[in-house]
Design a protein around this motif. Sequence first.
Motif, short mmCIF file in Angstrom:
data_model
loop_
_atom_site.label_atom_id
_atom_site.label_comp_id
_atom_site.label_asym_id
_atom_site.label_seq_id
_atom_site.Cartn_x
_atom_site.Cartn_y
_atom_site.Cartn_z
N LEU A 125 2.90 -4.72 5.46
CA LEU A 125 1.79 -4.95 4.46
C LEU A 125 0.58 -4.88 4.88
O LEU A 125 -0.46 -4.56 4.65
N SER A 126 0.34 -5.93 6.18
CA SER A 126 -0.89 -6.11 6.95
C SER A 126 -1.53 -4.89 7.61
O SER A 126 -2.42 -4.58 7.63
N LEU A 127 -0.51 -4.26 8.24
CA LEU A 127 -0.77 -3.00 8.95
C LEU A 127 -1.48 -1.84 7.98
O LEU A 127 -2.17 -1.50 8.14
N LEU A 128 -0.66 -1.81 6.83
CA LEU A 128 -0.93 -0.86 5.91
C LEU A 128 -2.55 -1.09 5.18
O LEU A 128 -3.24 -0.17 4.96
N LYS A 129 -2.75 -2.23 4.83
CA LYS A 129 -3.90 -2.74 4.24
C LYS A 129 -4.74 -2.49 5.27
O LYS A 129 -6.25 -2.20 4.94
N LYS A 130 -4.78 -2.84 6.46
CA LYS A 130 -5.81 -2.62 7.57
C LYS A 130 -6.27 -1.19 7.74
O LYS A 130 -7.34 -0.74 8.08
N HIS A 131 -5.16 -0.30 7.15
CA HIS A 131 -5.46 1.31 7.38
C HIS A 131 -5.84 1.91 5.99
O HIS A 131 -5.72 3.09 5.45
N GLY A 132 -6.06 1.04 5.05
CA GLY A 132 -6.81 1.55 3.73
C GLY A 132 -5.71 1.59 2.67
O GLY A 132 -6.11 2.07 1.53
N PHE A 133 -4.46 1.03 2.75
CA PHE A 133 -3.46 1.10 1.65
C PHE A 133 -3.80 -0.04 0.77
O PHE A 133 -4.19 -1.17 1.26
N LYS A 134 -3.66 0.00 -0.57
CA LYS A 134 -3.92 -0.81 -1.52
C LYS A 134 -2.55 -1.10 -2.44
O LYS A 134 -1.91 -0.26 -2.62
N GLU A 135 -2.33 -2.28 -2.77
CA GLU A 135 -1.22 -2.77 -3.33
C GLU A 135 -1.67 -2.28 -5.01
O GLU A 135 -2.79 -2.34 -5.35
N VAL A 136 -0.71 -1.36 -5.50
CA VAL A 136 -0.90 -0.97 -6.82
C VAL A 136 -0.01 -1.31 -7.92
O VAL A 136 -0.17 -0.86 -9.03
N GLY A 137 1.05 -2.14 -7.26
CA GLY A 137 1.91 -2.59 -8.26
C GLY A 137 3.04 -3.26 -7.60
O GLY A 137 3.14 -3.45 -6.46
N ARG A 138 3.96 -3.78 -8.47
CA ARG A 138 5.19 -4.54 -7.94
C ARG A 138 6.24 -4.29 -8.85
O ARG A 138 6.32 -4.35 -10.10
N ARG A 139 7.45 -3.68 -8.19
CA ARG A 139 8.79 -3.53 -8.80
C ARG A 139 9.75 -4.86 -8.64
O ARG A 139 10.01 -4.90 -7.43
N GLU A 140 9.69 -5.21 -9.69
CA GLU A 140 10.59 -6.74 -9.48
C GLU A 140 12.21 -6.45 -9.90
O GLU A 140 12.46 -5.48 -10.50
N ARG A 141 12.77 -6.99 -8.92
CA ARG A 141 14.35 -6.94 -8.78
C ARG A 141 14.63 -5.59 -9.07
O ARG A 141 15.53 -5.30 -9.98
N ILE A 142 14.30 -4.65 -8.09
CA ILE A 142 14.40 -3.23 -8.40
C ILE A 142 15.65 -2.80 -7.82
O ILE A 142 16.47 -2.00 -8.14
N GLY A 143 16.46 -3.65 -6.53
CA GLY A 143 17.72 -3.36 -6.02
C GLY A 143 18.10 -4.41 -5.24
O GLY A 143 17.20 -5.44 -4.96
N LYS A 144 19.30 -4.54 -4.41
CA LYS A 144 19.87 -5.48 -3.57
C LYS A 144 20.06 -4.80 -2.34
O LYS A 144 20.42 -3.65 -2.10
N THR A 145 19.69 -5.73 -1.33
CA THR A 145 19.80 -5.20 -0.06
C THR A 145 21.25 -5.74 0.43
O THR A 145 21.93 -6.26 -0.15
N THR A 146 21.48 -4.90 1.37
CA THR A 146 22.89 -4.96 1.94
C THR A 146 22.97 -5.38 3.35
O THR A 146 24.13 -6.01 3.75
N TYR A 147 21.83 -5.89 3.96
CA TYR A 147 21.86 -6.44 5.28
C TYR A 147 20.88 -7.54 5.38
O TYR A 147 20.04 -7.70 4.79
#
Length: 170
Positions: A125-147
Amino acid sequence: MEHLINIMKPEDWEQVRSIYLEGIITGNSTFEADALDWDKWNCAHLREHRLVVRYGDSVIAWAALSPVSTRCIYSGVAELSIYVAAKHRGKGIGSTLLKAIISSTEEAGLWTLQGGIFPENTQSLSLLKKHGFKEVGRRERIGKTTYGDFAGNWRDVILVERRSAVAGIE
């Protein structure tokens, strides 16, 4: 020895896949449980926007884009994947690679890059923000990880995007 950035070749796949698997194992990079085989991965990513960072004979990082839609109205929008080998993180390689992929997309006329990042992946997130990416939203509880530490847990995803200041502005 300096690192070089160039186009990903099919013969790079095993090293690219290995770096991707490092990310999968952390449980903090993707919902995927395994890397696709080359043929499936190749079909899912834009051929003209696949870069690797080489250090000698080794691929130490990669970036690739996936189309977000087959509809022509979204032809200038792509989803970014960027991965750096574990032992090369924190050395500016991701930043150098991200600059290169942004440049390649803007030269090709793509106007928006987007991505979905787990909120716990603060380094990305920090890397992307440094290069002009902006947070535009949050998908809550969208899926489960396996690892990793989050295996079996519902996860949020932060939606980020970068709108080009030079492509698609007319």
